[in-house]
Write an enzyme that holds these catalytic residues in place. Structure first.
Site, short mmCIF file in Angstrom:
data_model
loop_
_atom_site.label_atom_id
_atom_site.label_comp_id
_atom_site.label_asym_id
_atom_site.label_seq_id
_atom_site.Cartn_x
_atom_site.Cartn_y
_atom_site.Cartn_z
N PRO A 127 0.85 -1.22 -0.10
CA PRO A 127 0.04 -0.06 0.11
C PRO A 127 1.07 1.17 0.06
O PRO A 127 1.73 1.46 0.72
CB PRO A 127 -0.77 -0.19 1.47
N GLU A 128 0.44 2.16 -1.11
CA GLU A 128 1.14 3.49 -1.07
C GLU A 128 0.07 4.44 -0.76
O GLU A 128 -1.11 4.45 -0.35
CB GLU A 128 1.76 3.59 -2.34
N LYS A 158 1.93 7.27 4.03
CA LYS A 158 1.42 5.91 4.41
C LYS A 158 0.48 5.57 5.53
O LYS A 158 0.19 4.52 5.78
CB LYS A 158 2.54 4.86 4.08
N ARG A 178 15.29 -2.04 -3.76
CA ARG A 178 14.04 -2.57 -4.32
C ARG A 178 14.23 -2.91 -5.79
O ARG A 178 15.04 -2.02 -6.64
CB ARG A 178 12.79 -1.66 -4.02
#
Length: 260
Positions: A2-3, A59, A250
């Site tokens: 989730p962003e 977030k 990432r």
């Protein structure tokens, strides 16, 4: 993961379910999602109090409780917020359930439990949590954003994903923003010229505007995010094969042909 747009979607879910309603019962079905507060304390601070209007920073989803404390939700990779009825069957990964006076339930659902729920007992404690974060990505002015990029030596994608610098962006949105701006993710942030930096800011605002309207990070096929995991991923703009490397720890996907 989730962003910012996903958390904005969760805020809308809670906004339609909880504000002004008193919490009748707190059920903690898995203590593994509690951070810094035990079950007894959570119940003592929340049960019998009304939920206030939820708001978001990056977030994080912040939910005032009564006149003092606040619940702070961090959704990690798999967390989500669900509004349900008390007689709706529970899901396997419902970790914490707030039952409201009209038998509505706010359910925190999370498969992997990488983050969870914190309790800020007062405004000072809440501010201490938030001061570790940079400004919300939607609230940044262009001047502040350009100054930030000009001051950082690291890769531009690392800057976008650093929550202490810009709060709310994650891996998928950062790739999408840089693809739209035609900037390679490994470029040093301060090496961007003024036009490139402005393009990144404009792309960030455009991506966030589209995604927050949807309430999630959408895997639209016209977006790079919709092509990241194809068997033979190609750029939706120029048709060239996409590159994949690690940036800021990432997996990053970009087009070497049209991102420079």
């Amino acid at each position: 993961m989730p962003e910012l747009p996903d958390v904005e979607g969760f805020r809308r879910v809670l906004d339609g379910c909880g504000p002004g309603r008193c919490v009748r019962r707190v059920d903690v079905r898995d203590t593994g999602v509690l951070r810094g507060a035990g079950v007894r304390r959570l119940r003592r601070e929340v049960e019998g109090r009304r939920l206030g209007r939820p708001w978001r920073h990056g977030k994080l989803l912040i939910v005032p409780v009564g006149d003092g404390p606040a619940l702070v939700w961090h959704f990690g990779m798999t967390g989500e917020m669900v509004c349900a009825r008390a007689d709706d069957p529970p899901a396997a990964h419902d970790r914490v359930v707030l039952t409201l006076v009209d038998d509505r339930q706010v359910r925190y659902r999370d498969q992997r439990k990488l983050q969870g729920i914190r309790l800020a007992p007062n405004q000072r404690a809440l501010q201490r949590m938030l001061e570790r974060l940079g400004p919300d990505a939607l609230d940044m002015t262009r001047a502040d954003f350009l100054n930030l990029l000009a001051a950082r030596r690291g890769a531009v994608k690392a800057v976008l994903m650093d929550q202490s610098l810009v709060a709310g962006l994650g891996n998928l949105l950062s790739d999408e923003i840089l693809w739209r701006a035609r900037v390679a993710p490994r470029r040093p942030a301060r090496a961007l010229d003024s036009a490139e930096a402005r393009h990144v800011f404009t792309a960030m605002r455009g991506v966030l505007a589209t995604a927050t309207r949807a309430g999630r990070v959408p895997p639209r096929r016209t977006w790079l995010t919709g092509h990241r995991d194809d068997g033979e991923p190609v750029c939706p703009r120029c048709g060239e094969r996409l590159c994949s490397h690690r940036v800021a720890g990432r997996r990053s996907v970009w087009c070497a042909h049209c991102q420079h």
